[in-house]
Design an enzyme around this catalytic site. Structure first.
Site, short mmCIF file in Angstrom:
data_model
loop_
_atom_site.label_atom_id
_atom_site.label_comp_id
_atom_site.label_asym_id
_atom_site.label_seq_id
_atom_site.Cartn_x
_atom_site.Cartn_y
_atom_site.Cartn_z
N GLN A 236 58.15 33.36 46.24
CA GLN A 236 57.54 34.51 45.55
C GLN A 236 56.04 34.35 45.52
O GLN A 236 55.32 35.21 45.03
CB GLN A 236 58.07 34.57 44.11
CG GLN A 236 59.55 34.85 44.02
CD GLN A 236 60.07 34.52 42.62
OE1 GLN A 236 60.00 35.33 41.73
NE2 GLN A 236 60.60 33.33 42.46
N CYS B 105 38.51 48.88 56.40
CA CYS B 105 39.21 48.68 57.67
C CYS B 105 38.21 48.68 58.82
O CYS B 105 37.41 49.61 58.95
CB CYS B 105 40.24 49.79 57.86
SG CYS B 105 41.04 49.75 59.47
N CYS C 67 45.17 48.08 55.52
CA CYS C 67 44.42 49.34 55.51
C CYS C 67 45.22 50.38 54.72
O CYS C 67 46.41 50.58 54.99
CB CYS C 67 44.19 49.81 56.95
SG CYS C 67 43.44 51.45 57.02
N HIS D 290 56.79 38.53 48.00
CA HIS D 290 55.76 39.29 47.27
C HIS D 290 54.45 39.39 48.05
O HIS D 290 53.39 39.63 47.47
CB HIS D 290 55.52 38.69 45.88
CG HIS D 290 56.69 38.85 44.96
ND1 HIS D 290 56.91 38.04 43.87
CD2 HIS D 290 57.72 39.72 44.99
CE1 HIS D 290 58.03 38.42 43.25
NE2 HIS D 290 58.55 39.43 43.92
P1 NAD Z 1 56.07 32.49 36.45
O1 NAD Z 1 54.62 32.25 36.23
O2 NAD Z 1 56.71 33.61 35.76
O3 NAD Z 1 56.86 31.16 36.06
C1 NAD Z 1 56.48 29.89 36.49
C2 NAD Z 1 57.65 28.95 36.30
O4 NAD Z 1 57.28 27.68 36.81
C3 NAD Z 1 58.04 28.73 34.83
O5 NAD Z 1 59.45 28.84 34.72
C4 NAD Z 1 57.58 27.32 34.53
O6 NAD Z 1 58.40 26.66 33.59
C5 NAD Z 1 57.67 26.68 35.89
N1 NAD Z 1 56.80 25.54 36.12
C6 NAD Z 1 55.55 25.32 35.62
N2 NAD Z 1 55.06 24.17 36.09
C7 NAD Z 1 56.01 23.64 36.91
C8 NAD Z 1 56.09 22.47 37.69
N3 NAD Z 1 55.09 21.59 37.75
N4 NAD Z 1 57.23 22.26 38.41
C9 NAD Z 1 58.25 23.14 38.37
N5 NAD Z 1 58.23 24.27 37.64
C10 NAD Z 1 57.13 24.52 36.93
O7 NAD Z 1 56.24 32.59 38.02
P2 NAD Z 1 57.34 33.26 38.93
O8 NAD Z 1 58.69 33.10 38.34
O9 NAD Z 1 57.07 32.76 40.30
O10 NAD Z 1 57.08 34.84 38.92
C11 NAD Z 1 55.88 35.47 38.69
C12 NAD Z 1 55.17 36.10 39.87
O11 NAD Z 1 53.94 35.44 39.95
C13 NAD Z 1 55.72 35.95 41.25
O12 NAD Z 1 55.79 37.22 41.74
C14 NAD Z 1 54.64 35.23 42.07
O13 NAD Z 1 54.42 35.96 43.25
C15 NAD Z 1 53.44 35.38 41.27
N6 NAD Z 1 52.46 34.28 41.27
C16 NAD Z 1 52.21 33.59 42.41
C17 NAD Z 1 51.31 32.54 42.39
C18 NAD Z 1 51.03 31.80 43.66
O14 NAD Z 1 51.07 32.37 44.73
N7 NAD Z 1 50.77 30.48 43.58
C19 NAD Z 1 50.67 32.18 41.21
C20 NAD Z 1 50.94 32.93 40.06
C21 NAD Z 1 51.86 33.97 40.12
#
Ligand code: NAD
Length: 246
Positions: free
Chosen positions: A102, A149, A128, A120
């Site tokens: 995600q 673009c 664009c 995602h």
């Molecule tokens: P979320 O932020 O809702 O949840 C994060 C989860 O990770 C929590 O359940 C938490 O307990 C757990 N967590 C925290 N630290 C951890 C660790 N060290 N090891 C294992 N687990 C850990 O994120 P989500 O469920 O991915 O959904 C939210 C949306 O946020 C997604 O659509 C994603 O695309 C987006 N997002 C992406 C990024 C990225 O690309 N790095 C960053 C932030 C959010």
């Protein structure tokens, strides 16, 4: 915990076909903030202000400045031991492995993962708004905000999925194909709240088969009540023990 990690290692070792689902938590130890957890990205800003088509239509430069800042932050970080462990698991399983993330970052790719899909979207791609063409742009900070673009001059947007938009259809199809082509023995769900219905649905595809669903997350999530094994801890500490370097 020790016993559970050993059990997970043996299951991962034996499994012929493995699906892995990751969320923001797997990148947390690289220094990328998660969305909803303490210190997460959404704590300082209302998501409706930056991650919706309406926000972009109202103020593209504001939305782009927020994404540009995230891109600059991402340039500084490196894949952590959890990303590397998944790349090793893929190397061991080959085509019997698939990773659905995600995350919009590219830390899995930078660790060596290749059989993966971003449900995602990707933060290093821009699209664009007129022609819908997608191009990669790794410049951070961007020289011009909002970017335009190069072909038609229309506004470009981040190629990520915003609230209220459809998930990436190619990624969804690739995941379905992987799940339906042959029986999957093990699903590993790492660092996600599993708050989206489609994630829960994919994660629970092996339901009913014993020892087939493992979660790695320090907290409880929407998926936790259904898993066979919940390894409560940090992905960067647990995963390298499940998939050790040989
Ligand atoms: P979320 O932020 O809702 O949840 C994060 C989860 O990770 C929590 O359940 C938490 O307990 C757990 N967590 C925290 N630290 C951890 C660790 N060290 N090891 C294992 N687990 C850990 O994120 P989500 O469920 O991915 O959904 C939210 C949306 O946020 C997604 O659509 C994603 O695309 C987006 N997002 C992406 C990024 C990225 O690309 N790095 C960053 C932030 C959010």
């Amino acid at each position: 915990m020790e016993h559970d990690i050993q059990r997970a290692q043996s299951l991962a070792d034996k499994a012929e076909r493995v699906l892995v689902i990751t969320g923001a938590g797997i990148s947390a130890e690289s220094g990328v903030p998660t969305f909803r957890t303490a210190g997460g990205l959404w704590n300082n800003i209302d998501p409706a202000k930056v991650a919706t088509p309406e926000a972009f239509a109202a103020d593209p430069a504001f939305v782009w400045r927020w994404y540009d800042e995230r891109r600059v932050q991402l340039k500084e970080v490196q894949p952590n031991p959890a990303h590397h462990a998944l790349a090793r698991l893929e190397a061991a399983k080959g085509d019997q492995f698939f990773l659905l993330t995600q995350n919009v970052d590219d830390l899995h790719e930078r660790a060596g993962s290749r059989r993966l899909a971003h449900i995602h979207g990707k933060i290093w791609e821009v699209r664009c708004t007129r022609e819908k063409t997608v191009r990669e742009d790794f410049r951070a900070p961007l020289p011009e905000i909002p970017p335009r673009c190069p072909h038609c001059g229309a506004l470009e947007r981040p190629n990520v999925v915003w609230f209220g938009e459809m998930i990436d259809q190619d990624a969804a199809q690739a995941t379905e194909l992987f799940l339906s082509r042959c029986e999957v023995n093990l699903i590993l769900v790492i660092g996600t709240e599993s708050s989206f219905g489609y994630i829960l649905d994919w994660a629970m595809r092996t339901r009913g088969k014993p020892d087939s669903l493992i979660e790695i997350n320090p907290g409880d999530t929407a998926l936790s009540p259904y898993v066979d094994l919940h390894l409560k801890g940090k992905a960067g500490e647990i995963l390298p023990r499940i998939v050790p370097e040989r």
